[in-house]
Write a protein that holds these residues in place. Structure first.
Motif, PDB file in Angstrom:
ATOM      1  N   TYR A  68       0.816  -1.219   0.000  1.00 23.88           N
ATOM      2  CA  TYR A  68       0.000   0.000   0.000  1.00 23.88           C
ATOM      3  C   TYR A  68       0.853   1.274   0.000  1.00 23.88           C
ATOM      4  CZ  TYR A  68      -3.468  -3.439   1.399  1.00 23.88           C
ATOM      5  OH  TYR A  68      -4.281  -4.544   1.447  1.00 23.88           O
ATOM      6  N   THR A  69       2.149   1.128  -0.173  1.00 24.82           N
ATOM      7  CA  THR A  69       3.059   2.275  -0.144  1.00 24.82           C
ATOM      8  C   THR A  69       4.047   2.159  -1.298  1.00 24.82           C
ATOM      9  OG1 THR A  69       4.786   1.255   1.209  1.00 24.82           O
ATOM     10  CG2 THR A  69       2.892   2.207   2.380  1.00 24.82           C
ATOM     11  N   PRO A  70       4.795   3.213  -1.581  1.00 23.45           N
ATOM     12  CA  PRO A  70       5.845   3.120  -2.607  1.00 23.45           C
ATOM     13  C   PRO A  70       7.093   2.406  -2.112  1.00 23.45           C
ATOM     14  CG  PRO A  70       5.785   5.327  -1.668  1.00 23.45           C
ATOM     15  CD  PRO A  70       4.602   4.600  -1.105  1.00 23.45           C
ATOM     16  N   LEU A  71       7.110   1.961  -0.863  1.00 22.92           N
ATOM     17  CA  LEU A  71       8.270   1.278  -0.303  1.00 22.92           C
ATOM     18  C   LEU A  71       8.293  -0.187  -0.746  1.00 22.92           C
ATOM     19  CD1 LEU A  71       8.203   2.643   3.366  1.00 22.92           C
ATOM     20  CD2 LEU A  71       9.409   3.575   1.394  1.00 22.92           C
ATOM     21  N   SER A  72       9.500  -0.733  -0.892  1.00 24.32           N
ATOM     22  CA  SER A  72       9.628  -2.156  -1.232  1.00 24.32           C
ATOM     23  C   SER A  72       9.456  -3.031  -0.001  1.00 24.32           C
ATOM     24  CB  SER A  72      10.990  -2.421  -1.880  1.00 24.32           C
ATOM     25  OG  SER A  72      12.047  -1.966  -1.042  1.00 24.32           O
ATOM     26  N   ILE A  73       9.771  -2.497   1.193  1.00 22.21           N
ATOM     27  CA  ILE A  73       9.575  -3.200   2.460  1.00 22.21           C
ATOM     28  C   ILE A  73       9.017  -2.223   3.483  1.00 22.21           C
ATOM     29  CG2 ILE A  73      10.670  -4.427   4.377  1.00 22.21           C
ATOM     30  CD1 ILE A  73      12.806  -5.415   2.495  1.00 22.21           C
ATOM     31  N   LEU A  74       7.944  -2.601   4.160  1.00 23.44           N
ATOM     32  CA  LEU A  74       7.423  -1.846   5.296  1.00 23.44           C
ATOM     33  C   LEU A  74       6.635  -2.816   6.165  1.00 23.44           C
ATOM     34  CD1 LEU A  74       7.098   0.786   6.836  1.00 23.44           C
ATOM     35  CD2 LEU A  74       5.046   1.255   5.477  1.00 23.44           C
ATOM     36  N   SER A  75       7.256  -3.250   7.252  1.00 25.20           N
ATOM     37  CA  SER A  75       6.625  -4.261   8.097  1.00 25.20           C
ATOM     38  C   SER A  75       6.880  -3.977   9.569  1.00 25.20           C
ATOM     39  CB  SER A  75       7.141  -5.660   7.740  1.00 25.20           C
ATOM     40  OG  SER A  75       8.518  -5.786   8.049  1.00 25.20           O
ATOM     41  N   VAL A  76       5.937  -4.438  10.390  1.00 25.38           N
ATOM     42  CA  VAL A  76       6.045  -4.368  11.843  1.00 25.38           C
ATOM     43  C   VAL A  76       5.769  -5.760  12.384  1.00 25.38           C
ATOM     44  CG1 VAL A  76       5.189  -3.329  13.967  1.00 25.38           C
ATOM     45  CG2 VAL A  76       5.269  -1.968  11.866  1.00 25.38           C
ATOM     46  N   LYS A  77       6.658  -6.238  13.239  1.00 23.74           N
ATOM     47  CA  LYS A  77       6.527  -7.591  13.782  1.00 23.74           C
ATOM     48  C   LYS A  77       6.762  -7.559  15.284  1.00 23.74           C
ATOM     49  CE  LYS A  77       9.844 -10.503  12.839  1.00 23.74           C
ATOM     50  NZ  LYS A  77      10.707 -11.437  12.080  1.00 23.74           N
ATOM     51  N   CYS A  78       5.868  -8.185  16.044  1.00 20.82           N
ATOM     52  CA  CYS A  78       5.988  -8.236  17.502  1.00 20.82           C
ATOM     53  C   CYS A  78       5.894  -9.689  17.960  1.00 20.82           C
ATOM     54  CB  CYS A  78       4.889  -7.417  18.174  1.00 20.82           C
ATOM     55  SG  CYS A  78       4.950  -5.654  17.786  1.00 20.82           S
ATOM     56  N   GLY A  79       6.674 -10.020  18.986  1.00 25.22           N
ATOM     57  CA  GLY A  79       6.670 -11.399  19.434  1.00 25.22           C
ATOM     58  C   GLY A  79       7.121 -11.563  20.869  1.00 25.22           C
ATOM     59  N   TYR A  80       7.006 -12.779  21.332  1.00 23.76           N
ATOM     60  CA  TYR A  80       7.371 -13.169  22.696  1.00 23.76           C
ATOM     61  C   TYR A  80       8.610 -14.046  22.622  1.00 23.76           C
ATOM     62  CZ  TYR A  80       6.973 -15.973  27.009  1.00 23.76           C
ATOM     63  OH  TYR A  80       7.207 -16.635  28.195  1.00 23.76           O
ATOM     64  N   LEU A  81       9.602 -13.761  23.449  1.00 24.94           N
ATOM     65  CA  LEU A  81      10.852 -14.509  23.449  1.00 24.94           C
ATOM     66  C   LEU A  81      11.018 -15.217  24.789  1.00 24.94           C
ATOM     67  CD1 LEU A  81      13.533 -15.317  22.129  1.00 24.94           C
ATOM     68  CD2 LEU A  81      14.523 -13.188  22.996  1.00 24.94           C
ATOM     69  N   LEU A  82      11.104 -16.544  24.747  1.00 24.00           N
ATOM     70  CA  LEU A  82      11.288 -17.359  25.945  1.00 24.00           C
ATOM     71  C   LEU A  82      12.482 -18.280  25.738  1.00 24.00           C
ATOM     72  CD1 LEU A  82      10.422 -18.674  28.674  1.00 24.00           C
ATOM     73  CD2 LEU A  82       8.948 -20.201  27.311  1.00 24.00           C
ATOM     74  N   SER A  83      13.407 -18.257  26.695  1.00 25.90           N
ATOM     75  CA  SER A  83      14.536 -19.183  26.696  1.00 25.90           C
ATOM     76  C   SER A  83      14.427 -20.093  27.908  1.00 25.90           C
ATOM     77  CB  SER A  83      15.868 -18.423  26.746  1.00 25.90           C
ATOM     78  OG  SER A  83      16.044 -17.623  25.599  1.00 25.90           O
ATOM     79  N   MET A  84      14.874 -21.320  27.742  1.00 25.56           N
ATOM     80  CA  MET A  84      14.908 -22.274  28.849  1.00 25.56           C
ATOM     81  C   MET A  84      16.275 -22.943  28.850  1.00 25.56           C
ATOM     82  SD  MET A  84      11.068 -23.921  28.482  1.00 25.56           S
ATOM     83  CE  MET A  84      11.160 -23.985  26.682  1.00 25.56           C
ATOM     84  N   GLU A  85      17.052 -22.666  29.878  1.00 27.81           N
ATOM     85  CA  GLU A  85      18.409 -23.191  29.960  1.00 27.81           C
ATOM     86  C   GLU A  85      18.594 -23.955  31.256  1.00 27.81           C
ATOM     87  OE1 GLU A  85      21.625 -20.640  29.081  1.00 27.81           O
ATOM     88  OE2 GLU A  85      20.714 -19.781  27.286  1.00 27.81           O
ATOM     89  N   ARG A  86      19.367 -25.058  31.127  1.00 26.98           N
ATOM     90  CA  ARG A  86      19.579 -25.899  32.299  1.00 26.98           C
ATOM     91  C   ARG A  86      21.007 -26.422  32.332  1.00 26.98           C
ATOM     92  NH1 ARG A  86      16.614 -31.697  33.112  1.00 26.98           N
ATOM     93  NH2 ARG A  86      17.417 -31.860  30.981  1.00 26.98           N
ATOM     94  N   HIS A  87      21.605 -26.348  33.491  1.00 23.91           N
ATOM     95  CA  HIS A  87      22.866 -27.004  33.807  1.00 23.91           C
ATOM     96  C   HIS A  87      22.495 -28.305  34.507  1.00 23.91           C
ATOM     97  CE1 HIS A  87      26.690 -27.913  35.638  1.00 23.91           C
ATOM     98  NE2 HIS A  87      27.265 -26.852  35.095  1.00 23.91           N
ATOM     99  N   ARG A  88      22.608 -29.440  33.805  1.00 20.72           N
ATOM    100  CA  ARG A  88      22.101 -30.692  34.346  1.00 20.72           C
ATOM    101  C   ARG A  88      22.792 -31.089  35.650  1.00 20.72           C
ATOM    102  NH1 ARG A  88      20.844 -34.883  29.323  1.00 20.72           N
ATOM    103  NH2 ARG A  88      19.646 -33.413  28.034  1.00 20.72           N
ATOM    104  N   GLY A  89      24.044 -30.645  35.815  1.00 19.53           N
ATOM    105  CA  GLY A  89      24.739 -30.957  37.053  1.00 19.53           C
ATOM    106  C   GLY A  89      24.116 -30.268  38.251  1.00 19.53           C
ATOM    107  N   LEU A  90      23.524 -29.099  38.029  1.00 22.55           N
ATOM    108  CA  LEU A  90      22.860 -28.359  39.104  1.00 22.55           C
ATOM    109  C   LEU A  90      21.366 -28.653  39.153  1.00 22.55           C
ATOM    110  CD1 LEU A  90      24.624 -24.891  38.641  1.00 22.55           C
ATOM    111  CD2 LEU A  90      25.242 -26.729  40.224  1.00 22.55           C
ATOM    112  N   GLY A  91      20.796 -29.037  38.000  1.00 21.75           N
ATOM    113  CA  GLY A  91      19.395 -29.412  37.958  1.00 21.75           C
ATOM    114  C   GLY A  91      18.421 -28.266  38.076  1.00 21.75           C
TER     115      GLY A  91
END
Length: 362
Positions: free
Chosen positions: A221-244
């Motif tokens: 809808y614009t003269p631009l070749s790219i025009l985007s907006v993106k939103c998201g949720y970032l979740l990480s899960m990390e574990r040191h198995r020796g510590l549990g």
């Protein structure tokens, strides 16, 4: 045993009789980069990365039923730091099988990372790692349609030995865009195991990243070749198995990009908990993402320009600002990529192909 060999030979002869055409393939991929990093964030390192990478390949393609093309390719990737001596360079092998069909593609072996439909975001794959590790070593499966794609791959980054820890990551990405709105996500699992016959001082490490997102694409809808907006949720899960103990840092991501002709702007904002809790201990062996995401607030703004780009060469200059609490860091980048293969060479006089931009496949 003998009858099994006869069966295998029969199957091979049957497949050969179904082959309709064979062709010789070649390609050459040159990538040069200058990356000057003036960082004030205490968990990042200021440095200048300046090198060239040459990756030629040769191979053969065989056409089969259902419009399938089966390709066997081999080559090398030679990375040479500018200003360094020849022995400071590195040569890595490239050997892979690739199947190409109208909607499905598959690769197996040591194949270029450029085969990905969409490159991973920086919190999953840091650009400095891809500079010096251009290949994925494992298997890739892709499905693409008119409204989106799905791709999955495993990258076996490090083989287990008496001195090296086993390391690999499994990645899945997808996007669906029926119109203006789109949704998608990325999932990654990094695994860092122990060395052979390791003692009690080593433990298996787990790292998982989940990032669902939604967005809007206004470009049509614009003269631009790219025009985007993106939103998201970032979740990480990390574990040191020796510590549990599991660590579950999470936060919010917002990505805005606009591009007009040869100018562009890309802004990424993260706010939330500090990602990569074990980065200081294990570094990129475990976490492949940008260390800036260890900050609970991070904003990156890239202002870039295409000096020139066409069907075989792309030159891009970028000035990047990195904002963390109380500090501003700077980065200047210049990259050049030249790519030519046997198919483009055959069609070089076809005016239709002049509309293809190399930046579209980077």
């Amino acid at each position: 045993m003998i009858h099994r060999l006869y069966i295998m030979l029969f199957v091979l002869m049957f497949l050969v009789t179904k082959v309709s055409a064979q062709s010789f393939l070649w390609d050459v991929d040159f990538y040069g980069f200058f990356d000057n990093r003036e960082y004030k964030y205490d968990k990042q390192k200021s440095q200048t990365l300046f090198a060239t990478r040459l990756s030629p390949e040769i191979g053969v393609a065989v056409s089969g039923p259902k419009q399938a093309s089966h390709r066997l390719m081999a080559g090398v990737s030679w990375i040479q730091p500018i200003g360094g001596k020849a022995e400071e360079g590195r040569v890595d092998p490239t050997v892979y099988y690739r199947c190409v069909m109208p909607r499905f593609q598959m690769s197996f072996g040591l194949f270029p990372r450029t085969q990905l439909i969409e490159p991973l975001p920086s919190y999953m794959q840091y650009d400095s790692l891809t500079y010096y590790n251009p290949n994925i070593t494992g298997a890739l499966f892709q499905y693409s349609g008119s409204r989106g794609y799905i791709e999955m791959y495993i990258d076996w980054r490090q083989m287990q030995t008496k001195k090296r820890r086993e390391a690999f990551n499994i990645v899945a990405s997808g996007k669906w865009q029926p119109g203006v709105f789109f949704l998608g996500g990325h999932i990654m699992m990094n695994h860092l195991a122990r060395t052979i016959a390791a003692g009690d001082d080593q433990s298996v490490m787990d790292d998982m990243i989940v990032n669902p997102y939604i967005g809007v694409d206004f470009a049509r809808y614009t003269p631009l070749s790219i025009l985007s907006v993106k939103c998201g949720y970032l979740l990480s899960m990390e574990r040191h198995r020796g510590l549990g103990v599991w660590h579950r840092p999470q936060g919010f991501l917002c990505d805005i990009q606009g591009e007009w002709r040869w100018l562009g702007l890309h802004n990424t904002l993260y706010t939330g908990e500090s990602q990569m809790p074990f980065y200081e201990q294990f570094g990129s062996q475990l976490n492949q993402g940008d260390p800036f995401f260890q900050s609970n607030f991070y904003n990156r703004t890239d202002i870039y320009a295409y000096i020139f780009h066409n069907s075989f060469v792309n030159c891009k200059a970028s000035f990047n600002l990195h904002f963390t609490p109380g500090k501003i860091s700077y980065q200047q980048q210049l990259s050049v990529r030249f790519y030519l293969d046997s198919e483009r060479w055959k069609n070089r006089k076809n005016p239709v192909n002049k509309s293809i931009k190399l930046k579209d496949i980077l």
